[in-house]
Design an enzyme around this catalytic site. Sequence first.
Site, PDB file in Angstrom:
ATOM      1  N   GLU A   1      -8.785   9.576   5.495  1.00  0.00           N
ATOM      2  CA  GLU A   1      -9.043   8.192   5.126  1.00  0.00           C
ATOM      3  C   GLU A   1     -10.098   8.073   4.035  1.00  0.00           C
ATOM      4  OE1 GLU A   1      -7.322   5.696   6.025  1.00  0.00           O
ATOM      5  OE2 GLU A   1      -6.163   6.555   7.650  1.00  0.00           O
TER       6      GLU A   1
ATOM      7  N   LYS B   1     -14.977   5.153   5.625  1.00  0.00           N
ATOM      8  CA  LYS B   1     -13.718   5.003   6.353  1.00  0.00           C
ATOM      9  C   LYS B   1     -13.490   6.201   7.264  1.00  0.00           C
ATOM     10  CE  LYS B   1     -10.301   2.753   5.144  1.00  0.00           C
ATOM     11  NZ  LYS B   1      -9.010   2.239   4.627  1.00  0.00           N
TER      12      LYS B   1
ATOM     13  N   GLU C   1     -13.541   6.358  -0.279  1.00  0.00           N
ATOM     14  CA  GLU C   1     -14.422   5.466   0.490  1.00  0.00           C
ATOM     15  C   GLU C   1     -15.116   6.258   1.595  1.00  0.00           C
ATOM     16  OE1 GLU C   1     -12.493   1.386   1.090  1.00  0.00           O
ATOM     17  OE2 GLU C   1     -10.765   2.672   0.730  1.00  0.00           O
TER      18      GLU C   1
ATOM     19  N   GLU D   1       0.853  -1.184   0.000  1.00  0.00           N
ATOM     20  CA  GLU D   1       0.000   0.000   0.000  1.00  0.00           C
ATOM     21  C   GLU D   1       0.889   1.235   0.000  1.00  0.00           C
ATOM     22  OE1 GLU D   1      -2.908   0.564   3.055  1.00  0.00           O
ATOM     23  OE2 GLU D   1      -3.643  -1.490   2.971  1.00  0.00           O
TER      24      GLU D   1
END
Length: 507
Positions: A288, A280, A277, A200
Site C-alpha cells: 500500500e 498507508k 504514501e 483506480e
Amino acid sequence: MVMLPNDKLAAAAADPSSARRWVRRNVAAYYPATQIHAVAVGNEVFEEAKNLTGQLVPAMSNVHDALVKLGLDGAVKVSTPIAFTALQESWPPSAGRFRDDIARSVMKPMIDFLERTGSYLTVNAYPFFAYAEEPDKISLDYALGNSNATGVRDPVTGLVYHSLLDAQLDATYFAMEKLGTSRSSARGPKSVAPAAHVSESGWPSGGKPKRGGRPRPRPRGGGRRLELEQAGGEAASVANAQAYNNYLIKRVLSGDTGTPYHPDADMDVYIFSLFNENQKGDGADDVEQHFGLFYPNRTKVYEFDFRGGALVASWCVANASAGDARLQAALEYACGHGADCGAIQPGAPCFEPDTRLAHASYAFNSYYQRNGRAKAACDFDGAAYVVYHEPAGTCDPNVSWCVANAAAGDARLLAALNYACANGADCGAIQPGGACFEPNTVVAHASYAFNSYYQRKGRGSGTCDFAGAGSVVYHAPKIIGKCVLPSKAWIQETTTVKSRGFKTSSV
C-alpha cells in the site's frame, strides 16, 4: 473528479440541503476554473462503510439534484467508485454478477440512476491483487497486459482476452446487464449497461500485500493456493509497475480502448497513485505504500510519459562486480557488434571519466538501445544489467538544450532562474540592454539561464531539472544569436516582466 467522503454520505442522503451546501462549497465554488467533470459519492462504500450501503443511492440522487439546481448537471456527473469485490463472480467474464447482498437492493437502483442521469459506473480494478491471489491460475504477462500474453477464452461467449483488466471490465458489464436496464441494444435483445470507467488502477513497485488490507477479488476457487505475501511480493517490483502503468497509458493514448465484449468502449482511467504514501497500510513493507508514480521527493519511481513519448525508458549499465577482464571482453564485443563507441575515444565527449566501468556502461547501453532494448541485449554473460532510472553521470554525446517549462509558473521559474544565475550561469545577456533581454518574459529569460547552467555543467544528469521547472530537448529550440528561447506559443502565454530583481551579486 471530486469526492464526497464517506463520513459526509449520511448527511447528504438524509438532507438535500446538506448535499446542496456541499456541492456549492466543493464544486460550484471552483468550476469552471478547475476542470471538474464528476462527483464521486463515497469510496468503496460496500467495503469501507458497510453501514451506509442503503444510503448510497439516495446520497447520489441528492448530489445530482443539487447540480441540477446550479445548472451543472450537464457537465458534472455523479458516480461512486466500487471495489471489484462487489462482484460475486468475475470469471469467465460472461458469468460476471454482483454479490447477492447488494445486487437488487443497491446496484439495480444505482444503475437505473446512472442511466437516467447520463452517468457511468466507476470501478476500482486491480489486476495485481487478482494475480497475487491466484498466481498459479493467472499468468503475469496476462495480468500486466503485456503484448506477449497468451489469450484466454471465455467458454460461453468465445471471446478471447489478452488482458486481465479487459476481463475485469467485461465482467462488470455483464454484471450490470444481468440486472436489466431500461435501454434496448443495437446488438440484439440483451440490455445495454452504462459505461464502466476505472476510478483506480495501478501496480505496486515494492512491498508485500498484507491480509486485511485493500479489498481484493474473490478467488475463482479450486486448486492449490500460494501464500499471498510470497506471490504478491515477487510481483510487486519496479519493472512490473512500470510495465502495467505504461500499458494503461499506451492503451488510452493509442485509442485502443475497447474490450472484447465492448470493442467501441472508451477507457477512462485514474492511475493509483501519484505519490508513494508512507502512512498507508501496515508498515514500510506493505504494498500500500508503494503504488506511487513518484517518490515523496518528486522524483519518478520509474519512467513514464503521459504525452505519448517513449513509454518504457530503460538503460543498460555495467556490473562492477564482473571485474575488469570480463568488462573489457564484453566492451570489445559490444563495440564490434553495432555499439557506437566513438564517443568514448580519447578527446571525445564521453571519454571522461576514463574508467573501464564507465566506458563499458556507455558501450553496453549503446548496444542495448540499438537492439530495441531487448532483454537479451543487456546480459553480456552477467557483466551488465537493466535499470529503469537514468544512471547518474550518463553521458549523452548528442547535442541537447535545457528550456524552461512554462507550466511551472512565473514564481517557480523566477526562483529557479535566480538559482541558475547565482550558481554558474552567465546571465549578463538577459539584463536590460543585453543581447538576449528581449523578449522580456520570465520563461524566455529562464530558458536562457537554465541552458547556460546546463551547458556549463557539461549537460550532466539532473542539471536541467530545477525542481521540474526545466526540461531537456533534443531538437534545437528557437535561437537568436546565442539566445535560447522557448517556442512562440510559450512566449505568448507569459506576461512581460517589468522588473526582474535578480537576487545575485553578479547580475
